[in-house]
Design a protein around this motif. Sequence first.
Motif, short mmCIF file in Angstrom:
data_model
loop_
_atom_site.label_atom_id
_atom_site.label_comp_id
_atom_site.label_asym_id
_atom_site.label_seq_id
_atom_site.Cartn_x
_atom_site.Cartn_y
_atom_site.Cartn_z
N ALA A 161 0.84 -1.21 0.00
CA ALA A 161 0.00 0.00 0.00
C ALA A 161 0.87 1.25 0.00
O ALA A 161 0.56 2.24 -0.69
CB ALA A 161 -0.92 -0.01 1.23
N MET A 162 1.96 1.22 0.77
CA MET A 162 2.87 2.37 0.80
C MET A 162 3.50 2.59 -0.57
O MET A 162 3.59 3.72 -1.06
CB MET A 162 3.95 2.13 1.85
N MET A 163 3.91 1.50 -1.23
CA MET A 163 4.55 1.62 -2.53
C MET A 163 3.58 2.16 -3.58
O MET A 163 3.95 2.98 -4.43
CB MET A 163 5.12 0.27 -2.96
N LEU A 164 2.35 1.69 -3.56
CA LEU A 164 1.37 2.19 -4.52
C LEU A 164 1.13 3.68 -4.33
O LEU A 164 0.94 4.43 -5.30
CB LEU A 164 0.06 1.40 -4.39
N GLY A 165 1.13 4.13 -3.08
CA GLY A 165 0.99 5.56 -2.81
C GLY A 165 2.17 6.35 -3.37
O GLY A 165 1.98 7.42 -3.96
N HIS A 166 3.39 5.84 -3.18
CA HIS A 166 4.57 6.51 -3.71
C HIS A 166 4.57 6.51 -5.24
O HIS A 166 5.01 7.49 -5.87
CB HIS A 166 5.84 5.84 -3.19
N LEU A 167 4.09 5.43 -5.84
CA LEU A 167 4.02 5.37 -7.30
C LEU A 167 3.06 6.42 -7.85
O LEU A 167 3.32 7.03 -8.90
CB LEU A 167 3.60 3.97 -7.75
N ARG A 168 1.95 6.65 -7.15
CA ARG A 168 1.02 7.70 -7.59
C ARG A 168 1.69 9.07 -7.53
O ARG A 168 1.51 9.91 -8.43
CB ARG A 168 -0.23 7.68 -6.71
N GLN A 169 2.47 9.30 -6.48
CA GLN A 169 3.17 10.58 -6.38
C GLN A 169 4.23 10.73 -7.47
O GLN A 169 4.40 11.82 -8.04
CB GLN A 169 3.83 10.70 -5.00
N LEU A 170 4.94 9.63 -7.78
CA LEU A 170 5.93 9.68 -8.86
C LEU A 170 5.27 9.96 -10.20
O LEU A 170 5.79 10.74 -11.01
CB LEU A 170 6.69 8.34 -8.93
N ARG A 171 4.13 9.33 -10.45
CA ARG A 171 3.42 9.57 -11.71
C ARG A 171 2.97 11.02 -11.82
O ARG A 171 3.02 11.62 -12.90
CB ARG A 171 2.24 8.61 -11.82
N ASP A 286 12.53 15.60 -5.67
CA ASP A 286 11.35 14.96 -5.06
C ASP A 286 11.23 13.51 -5.49
O ASP A 286 10.86 12.64 -4.69
CB ASP A 286 10.09 15.73 -5.46
N MET A 287 11.54 13.25 -6.75
CA MET A 287 11.51 11.86 -7.24
C MET A 287 12.50 10.99 -6.49
O MET A 287 12.18 9.87 -6.05
CB MET A 287 11.83 11.82 -8.74
N LYS A 288 13.71 11.48 -6.31
CA LYS A 288 14.75 10.67 -5.66
C LYS A 288 14.43 10.41 -4.19
O LYS A 288 14.76 9.34 -3.67
CB LYS A 288 16.11 11.35 -5.82
N VAL A 289 13.77 11.35 -3.54
CA VAL A 289 13.34 11.12 -2.15
C VAL A 289 12.34 9.97 -2.09
O VAL A 289 12.45 9.05 -1.26
CB VAL A 289 12.74 12.40 -1.55
N LEU A 290 11.34 10.00 -2.99
CA LEU A 290 10.34 8.93 -3.02
C LEU A 290 10.96 7.59 -3.38
O LEU A 290 10.64 6.55 -2.79
CB LEU A 290 9.24 9.29 -4.03
N ILE A 291 11.86 7.60 -4.34
CA ILE A 291 12.49 6.35 -4.79
C ILE A 291 13.34 5.74 -3.68
O ILE A 291 13.36 4.52 -3.49
CB ILE A 291 13.34 6.60 -6.06
N GLU A 292 14.04 6.59 -2.92
CA GLU A 292 14.86 6.08 -1.82
C GLU A 292 13.98 5.45 -0.74
O GLU A 292 14.34 4.42 -0.15
CB GLU A 292 15.70 7.20 -1.23
N GLN A 293 12.83 6.05 -0.47
CA GLN A 293 11.90 5.47 0.50
C GLN A 293 11.40 4.12 0.01
O GLN A 293 11.25 3.17 0.80
CB GLN A 293 10.74 6.43 0.74
N MET A 294 11.13 4.02 -1.28
CA MET A 294 10.69 2.75 -1.84
C MET A 294 11.80 1.70 -1.80
O MET A 294 11.54 0.52 -1.54
CB MET A 294 10.21 2.95 -3.28
N ARG A 295 13.03 2.14 -2.04
CA ARG A 295 14.15 1.19 -2.04
C ARG A 295 14.28 0.51 -0.67
O ARG A 295 14.52 -0.69 -0.58
CB ARG A 295 15.45 1.92 -2.38
N GLU A 296 14.13 1.28 0.41
CA GLU A 296 14.24 0.71 1.75
C GLU A 296 13.17 -0.35 1.99
O GLU A 296 13.43 -1.36 2.64
CB GLU A 296 14.12 1.83 2.78
#
Length: 302
Positions: A161-171, A286-296
């Motif tokens: 659920a967290m990843m799907l939320g981050h993907l929406r923000q990236l899009r 902003d993208m790199k912040v979201l991607i780093e959170q997803m990587r963890e």
Amino acid sequence: MPVYSMTGYASAQHSGAPAGSAAEARGGRLGLEIRSVNSRFLDLSFRLSEELRQHEPALRELVAARIKRGKVEVRGYLESTSGDVLRDPSPRLLQRLGALQDQVRTWLPDARPLGIAEVIRLAETDGGAAADWSEALPRLARGALDDLMAAREREGSRVAAMMLGHLRQLRDLVQQAQPLVPQLVEQQRTRFLERWKEAMALADGAAVPETAQDRALTEATAFAIRIDVAEELMRLGSHIDEIERLVKKGGEIGKRLDFLIQELHREANTLGSKSAALELTRISVDMKVLIEQMREQVQNIE
């Protein structure tokens, strides 16, 4: 299929030792704990009491059939439910052990004497047959594995659920960047041509010849190509779509997600390095912040 986290814990107990065993008289209880954390591969380790070590192959097979990745530790132990935690060695047993030790050391003088812990362990099985846990232990392990997988599934659902939320923000960030690309390209072409004209006018004091204008346009076009990030945005959108598809599909997706997250980070870095506008730089950060959170979080998905 659900998304499974590699982090989880489960425990189970079984009261009542097998009939006729020495443990039955003491009210023996069997306990099992399973812990798992993230790992690149399946890494199994077992901490079993002496009476349970013979069952390690069966336990290993049960765990490997249910878990594909993670560092998993299985701990099995026996507890006494009676008042006396330790059983007193009988005089008959102590006399027998003393005689056997003297006999062994007659032939093997360098043999190590029996220790207190060894005597107590031998006393545990004195006066009764060794407990047979071959039926109770696998049954207990299957129950603990069910609980562990349920815990891993719950944690995996939260991560998904967290990843799907981050993907929406990236899009959303990709969509914000797309209209900026043609505007920036045209601005750079116009600015380059104006500066070229100014330089030529200052140098010659005359109008810029047509060939100079063509050269200026060529240079401006080459520069515009260098700062054009349309391809990076397209690849970012493609990676986002694939990650979303995998998360919704579930199953053993951790390794593929790890690779795609690396690709996302690479494209976001390129976007930032080619950026010719402050707004694009902000979007890249902003993208790199979201991607780093997803990587963890991806590091913890099976």
